[in-house]
Design a protein around this motif. Sequence first.
Motif, PDB file in Angstrom:
ATOM      1  N   GLN A 193      10.463 -11.681  12.054  1.00  0.00           N
ATOM      2  CA  GLN A 193      11.324 -12.247  10.877  1.00  0.00           C
ATOM      3  C   GLN A 193       9.992 -12.653   9.876  1.00  0.00           C
ATOM      4  N   SER A 194       8.803 -13.020  10.288  1.00  0.00           N
ATOM      5  CA  SER A 194       7.835 -13.209   9.351  1.00  0.00           C
ATOM      6  C   SER A 194       6.524 -12.137   9.243  1.00  0.00           C
ATOM      7  N   SER A 195       7.003 -10.872   9.630  1.00  0.00           N
ATOM      8  CA  SER A 195       6.033  -9.777   9.688  1.00  0.00           C
ATOM      9  C   SER A 195       4.760  -9.778  10.213  1.00  0.00           C
ATOM     10  N   GLU A 196       5.019 -10.876  11.431  1.00  0.00           N
ATOM     11  CA  GLU A 196       3.620 -11.047  12.283  1.00  0.00           C
ATOM     12  C   GLU A 196       4.057 -10.968  13.705  1.00  0.00           C
ATOM     13  N   PRO A 197       3.167 -10.459  14.437  1.00  0.00           N
ATOM     14  CA  PRO A 197       3.423 -10.349  15.938  1.00  0.00           C
ATOM     15  C   PRO A 197       3.917 -11.625  16.518  1.00  0.00           C
ATOM     16  N   PRO A 198       4.826 -11.811  17.541  1.00  0.00           N
ATOM     17  CA  PRO A 198       5.064 -13.035  18.068  1.00  0.00           C
ATOM     18  C   PRO A 198       4.151 -13.572  18.940  1.00  0.00           C
ATOM     19  N   VAL A 199       3.903 -14.944  18.803  1.00  0.00           N
ATOM     20  CA  VAL A 199       2.936 -15.631  19.503  1.00  0.00           C
ATOM     21  C   VAL A 199       3.656 -16.556  20.559  1.00  0.00           C
ATOM     22  N   LEU A 200       2.744 -17.032  21.552  1.00  0.00           N
ATOM     23  CA  LEU A 200       2.967 -17.913  22.768  1.00  0.00           C
ATOM     24  C   LEU A 200       2.470 -19.222  21.907  1.00  0.00           C
ATOM     25  N   ILE A 201       3.231 -20.444  21.704  1.00  0.00           N
ATOM     26  CA  ILE A 201       2.490 -21.478  21.376  1.00  0.00           C
ATOM     27  C   ILE A 201       2.929 -22.699  22.284  1.00  0.00           C
ATOM     28  N   GLU A 202       2.281 -23.749  22.098  1.00  0.00           N
ATOM     29  CA  GLU A 202       2.314 -24.782  23.066  1.00  0.00           C
ATOM     30  C   GLU A 202       2.660 -26.043  21.886  1.00  0.00           C
ATOM     31  N   VAL A 262       9.362  -9.865  32.034  1.00  0.00           N
ATOM     32  CA  VAL A 262       7.764  -9.814  32.410  1.00  0.00           C
ATOM     33  C   VAL A 262       7.282 -11.236  32.720  1.00  0.00           C
ATOM     34  N   THR A 263       6.143 -11.543  32.999  1.00  0.00           N
ATOM     35  CA  THR A 263       5.450 -12.950  32.992  1.00  0.00           C
ATOM     36  C   THR A 263       4.420 -12.830  31.958  1.00  0.00           C
ATOM     37  N   ILE A 264       4.136 -14.207  31.660  1.00  0.00           N
ATOM     38  CA  ILE A 264       3.306 -14.406  30.394  1.00  0.00           C
ATOM     39  C   ILE A 264       2.258 -15.421  30.896  1.00  0.00           C
ATOM     40  N   ASP A 265       1.036 -15.092  30.859  1.00  0.00           N
ATOM     41  CA  ASP A 265      -0.115 -16.106  31.118  1.00  0.00           C
ATOM     42  C   ASP A 265      -0.115 -17.374  30.417  1.00  0.00           C
ATOM     43  N   LEU A 266       0.015 -18.565  30.517  1.00  0.00           N
ATOM     44  CA  LEU A 266      -0.033 -19.728  29.855  1.00  0.00           C
ATOM     45  C   LEU A 266      -1.379 -19.801  29.161  1.00  0.00           C
ATOM     46  N   GLY A 267      -2.539 -19.268  29.593  1.00  0.00           N
ATOM     47  CA  GLY A 267      -3.720 -19.527  28.881  1.00  0.00           C
ATOM     48  C   GLY A 267      -3.890 -18.461  27.923  1.00  0.00           C
TER      49      GLY A 267
END
Length: 321
Positions: free
Chosen positions: A84-93, A163-168
């Motif tokens: 929705q923002s024309s950017e790749p999704p990101v993992l955030i803290e 899937v699994t996602i690396d937290l780092g």
Amino acid sequence: MKRLALVSSLLLCVLAAGPALGQERILAVTGGAANGATDAGAVGEIDPMSGAFTALNVPVPGSGLTGLASTTDGRLFAVTNGAQSSEPPVLIELDPTTGALIQTVGQILDPTGAPVYLQDLALQPGTNTLYGAVAFVGGDTEGGQGNGNGGVTEGGDGQNALVTIDLGTAEITEIGLPDFGGIEGGYVAIAFTPDGTLWGKDTNESNLFTLDPSDASVLTTQTITALGGGLGGLGLGSGSDGRLYLSECCDNTTGNDIYTLDTNTLEATLLGPAGADRRVHDFIIAGAPVSILDIPTLGEWGLLALLVLLAGAGIVFVRRR
């Protein structure tokens, strides 16, 4: 007599505090503004009595949030709906108290560098392994995040992959593709209960699955019924007692209704609407149950004042006797 008066005052205090002390603090995230949704992309709290959503923060303006998870040491992670923002999704803290952005961990990409859109997150108890459910490919689920997932699996079909996602680093690793027997839409919501069971929920159907977290195979399939018919689900989260929290999906015009779900009886209990046209995507239980001493919110300031008055009245009464 003095002891009786003091005990009575203390008992009144405990009775008054009981409802607040027994409430869980439920954090949730809302999706993007594809349907003009209220509080799009917000982190907020769900009232455990009414289901109402109160926004705390919008950590990435312009992008919805589709998953939320908390580690055993209290770190809070979310994933953006980059479509929705024309950017790749990101993992955030995020800050677990305010919902503010602490850091961007990394983009969610497949081995070819293409964006992978995740519809939900869940943290496995005991391992701190972050799991994600890939959004439905080919469908417009909350603003078009269904495209671009083909490279996430060896077969070229990333729809509904676990899937699994690396937290780092935010690097993803495919676990597998659940076989839902041709059900359209598949599941887009996942949650672990405290016993380690991984649950998956259809978006538009009433099926509730248990999944093997090692290979994503479907272990059981059950049907949820609620007043008015079947119950699809957009977001899924686990309570400390093993209940699931569920946000109903999706008529694209109004906000979600919030339910609790007994996994033993499959009885769904309506808490109430999230409010306005809010689209709640995921839940977590944030730490210990709410304490009026630590988190005086809602009417808890008034409750705190009541406790002080009751305690003071008891002390005055005892001294006068």
